[in-house]
Design an enzyme around this catalytic site. Sequence first.
Site: not given
Length: 379
Positions: A86, A155, A248, A258
Amino acid sequence: MASVSFVLAFGPSSPKAQQSEGRSTANSVQVSTVVQGLENPWSLAFLPDDEGVLITERPGRLRIWTAQKGLSRAIQGTPAVFAKGQGGLLDVAIAPDFAKTRRVYLSYAEGSPRNPSEGPAGTAVGFGRLTDDGQRLEDFQVIFRQRPKLSNGVHFGSRLVFDDKGHLFIALGENNQRPTAQDLDKLQGKVVRLRPDGSIPEDNPFIGHDGALPEIWSYGHRNQQGAALNPWTKVLWTHEHGPRGGDEINIPGAGKNYGWPIATHGINYSGLPIPEAKGETAPGTEPPHYVWKKSPGISGMAFYNADKFPPWRGSLFVGALVDRAVIRLSLDHDKIIGEERLLEDIGARIRDVRVGPDGYLWVLTDERDGRLLKVGLKP
């Protein structure tokens, strides 16, 4: 291309200006292809004074498209990137004072100092001066490096957002190292807040806290690939990928947690629970502002506050990689009150979505033969 102005004219902050119309618009959408042949494009940014649109391609190219000249060759002077998995060249943003400085900011995956193409890798951010002819970034300076570097190719996040005071927010991934999102001595799974030169504002929430890095604004995030400033409240919104379920949206507050990975609405890709998770909520953590139990694979985020298409005014647009759509969320102030899917018929992974100064949606498809699309509504 229509004339591009750097600052969009925001409408009033009354409740009516913040409430999108509830009726469906999916059957009224018109799409045109502006550019094709992009290799896994990741982000775009509008230059002022009709200079065109900056586009990043994940293998490491930054390019400009203009209606007059089409798509440029790769702009010289960009940093070497870790283009695996990624990783690669990711977000692009222009400085609030671009007219004076011509600074272009880039986020990207960066490998080892000796060999940027080798891991472990992390997210880095820097800026350079775009030459007047648009062919080169001069004097590129790195102002931020995620530390430690822990990614083997996944990520990284990341998105770049300037607020109305000139602070730069960087929304980061946790490199698929789950517990690090809770570690305040690491920059994985965080929102970071800096000045444009990379220095740290004195009012950041963890200034003076032992064991906490002062760059951190909020923590407990997974893999953030969408961020935008709410034009009515001037507050940052972000979104992040959940694991299997639990994508989310959050409104990150200073110093707040969070939840990832101790609180999540998702499970592991194996079908087993997240080992660290205590449930969908956990003491001391903030619940998501909005959550998808089944992950659309969200990427890109843009508030619609233009006058061009009134049915969209007050909406929030989000791209979807897995569901291959643009998701329009209807807002009543900060509350999300409805959802519809656009562009499902084209069957493309949507990597980024932005609102252009012309009032159209500009959308990037994440493909080896990627496209820049211009999206509007039929008269």
